[in-house]
Design a protein around this motif. Structure first.
Motif, PDB file in Angstrom:
ATOM      1  N   THR A 107       0.838  -1.207   0.000  1.00  0.00           N
ATOM      2  CA  THR A 107       0.000   0.000   0.000  1.00  0.00           C
ATOM      3  C   THR A 107       0.871   1.255   0.000  1.00  0.00           C
ATOM      4  O   THR A 107       0.533   2.251  -0.645  1.00  0.00           O
ATOM      5  CB  THR A 107      -0.942  -0.015   1.229  1.00  0.00           C
ATOM      6  OG1 THR A 107      -1.772  -1.170   1.098  1.00  0.00           O
ATOM      7  CG2 THR A 107      -1.819   1.214   1.298  1.00  0.00           C
ATOM      8  N   THR A 146       0.124   3.841  -3.051  1.00  0.00           N
ATOM      9  CA  THR A 146      -0.362   5.207  -2.793  1.00  0.00           C
ATOM     10  C   THR A 146       0.694   6.252  -3.182  1.00  0.00           C
ATOM     11  O   THR A 146       0.353   7.321  -3.680  1.00  0.00           O
ATOM     12  CB  THR A 146      -0.752   5.372  -1.308  1.00  0.00           C
ATOM     13  OG1 THR A 146       0.329   4.940  -0.486  1.00  0.00           O
ATOM     14  CG2 THR A 146      -1.978   4.556  -0.961  1.00  0.00           C
ATOM     15  N   ASP A 160      -8.249  -0.090  -5.362  1.00  0.00           N
ATOM     16  CA  ASP A 160      -7.925  -0.833  -4.142  1.00  0.00           C
ATOM     17  C   ASP A 160      -8.627  -2.186  -4.218  1.00  0.00           C
ATOM     18  O   ASP A 160      -9.819  -2.313  -3.945  1.00  0.00           O
ATOM     19  CB  ASP A 160      -8.370  -0.037  -2.900  1.00  0.00           C
ATOM     20  CG  ASP A 160      -7.719  -0.578  -1.639  1.00  0.00           C
ATOM     21  OD1 ASP A 160      -7.225  -1.719  -1.675  1.00  0.00           O
ATOM     22  OD2 ASP A 160      -7.704   0.138  -0.622  1.00  0.00           O
ATOM     23  N   ASP A 177      -6.493   2.267   1.011  1.00  0.00           N
ATOM     24  CA  ASP A 177      -5.836   3.324   0.235  1.00  0.00           C
ATOM     25  C   ASP A 177      -6.454   4.695   0.517  1.00  0.00           C
ATOM     26  O   ASP A 177      -5.768   5.718   0.471  1.00  0.00           O
ATOM     27  CB  ASP A 177      -5.944   3.025  -1.270  1.00  0.00           C
ATOM     28  CG  ASP A 177      -5.049   1.860  -1.670  1.00  0.00           C
ATOM     29  OD1 ASP A 177      -4.221   1.420  -0.839  1.00  0.00           O
ATOM     30  OD2 ASP A 177      -5.182   1.375  -2.805  1.00  0.00           O
ATOM     31  N   ASP A 185      -3.890  -2.113  -6.609  1.00  0.00           N
ATOM     32  CA  ASP A 185      -3.320  -2.500  -5.309  1.00  0.00           C
ATOM     33  C   ASP A 185      -3.905  -3.877  -4.978  1.00  0.00           C
ATOM     34  O   ASP A 185      -5.058  -4.010  -4.580  1.00  0.00           O
ATOM     35  CB  ASP A 185      -3.699  -1.444  -4.255  1.00  0.00           C
ATOM     36  CG  ASP A 185      -3.049  -1.709  -2.912  1.00  0.00           C
ATOM     37  OD1 ASP A 185      -2.321  -2.711  -2.776  1.00  0.00           O
ATOM     38  OD2 ASP A 185      -3.269  -0.919  -1.970  1.00  0.00           O
TER      39      ASP A 185
END
Ligand code: SF4
Ligand code: SF4
Length: 288
Positions: free
Chosen positions: A15, A19, A36, A44, A169
């Motif tokens: 993460t 991000t 996400d 996120d 992600d």
């Protein structure tokens, strides 16, 4: 272009990378979406302020058996590839195990006695948040008690479309949610740490990606911890190291406060940009 950020286990910095890459591309004027896909525990959005623009439920059809019409012939059980129908003909018992059902509809098609109808079961939600004019976050989230997040992840990725750069992600691990996420990616970044556990999980991820024919590169997080075995492995497998993030108190402190490291330590932005450029150069067919 779709780039998946994945790791063999949770807590390696997936993460953090997703991000910060998203933020850096946003700062450089790119059209970018962060999806996400960690639907059991999406986080996120902790790092960004977004405005909800759209939200929808993801449902799945699940069979309902009418025991009055049922002859207990067993055809539905036979056609179900997921062992989601339990049947004991001598005792006239038949049950749908909803957690195992994939909603494929094969049992309904197989039943010639009109004993099966279908109902909608809510699996989770896909929510879209505008962050800036050119950037957004799409969050997949499963409902409590739902066995598999795969359908919700699939719906979130579909919602993202194909325009611009799409960062996925991924959920941790190498099971179905990971496979669903990386299946559509043009490139996979695996985030790991230089410890025996990190190496063991990394090997599993690499082997899974090989069977899927996916190209990957590695980010070593908390570099300086552990030992050098991971470097020998990557050298032997000819897998590139895209970036190393040191085991650093300032980085850990920003992250633990829900702050974007590349915002408070802008010297990291060129590193994320150069990583993106090296991926695009390697994967020359990709456009964004
Ligand atoms: S196929 Fe239809 S009739 Fe046969 S066991 Fe299944 S539900 Fe009952
Ligand atoms: S819908 Fe598919 S997975 Fe679900 S019970 Fe029927 S055959 Fe099995």
């Amino acid at each position: 272009m779709k780039i998946a950020i994945a790791s063999g286990k949770g807590g390696t910095g997936k993460t953090l990378v997703s991000t910060n890459l998203f933020y850096t591309l946003q700062q450089h004027g790119y059209r970018v979406k962060l999806i996400d896909c960690d639907a059991e525990e999406p986080n996120d959005l902790i790092f960004f302020k977004g405005i909800l623009s759209k939200s929808f439920c993801v449902n799945q059809k699940v069979p309902v058996i009418n025991e009055i019409n049922c002859t207990y012939c067993g055809k539905c059980h036979e056609y179900c590839n997921y062992n989601a129908i339990f049947i004991l003909p001598p005792s006239k018992v038949i049950k749908v195990i909803e957690d195992l059902c994939h909603g494929c509809g094969a049992c309904s098609a197989a039943c010639i006695y009109s004993a099966i109808t279908e109902k909608d079961v809510s699996l989770g939600t896909v929510s879209c948040f505008g962050i800036t004019e050119k950037t957004s976050i799409i969050e997949a989230k499963i409902n409590v008690g739902i066995f598999s997040p795969v359908s919700v992840i699939k719906a979130a990725i579909k919602e993202a479309g194909n325009e611009g750069i799409i960062i996925l992600d991924s959920p941790p691990g190498t099971s179905c949610p990971f496979i669903q996420t990386v299946a559509t990616a043009d490139y996979v970044i695996l985030v790991t740490e230089p410890t025996p556990f990190g190496l063991s999980d990394l090997k599993q991820s690499v082997e899974t990606l090989k069977t899927m024919g996916k190209t990957c590169g590695i980010i070593i997080n908390r570099a300086g911890l552990g030992n050098n075995d991971i470097y020998s492995y990557l050298n032997q497998e000819n897998i590139p190291i895209l970036m190393e993030i040191p085991f650093d108190k300032t980085i850990a402190s920003h992250y633990s406060k829900g702050e974007i490291v590349a915002k408070y330590m802008p010297e990291w932005q060129p590193q994320f940009m150069s990583m993106l450029n090296s991926i695009v150069e390697k994967d020359g067919n990709c456009s964004y």
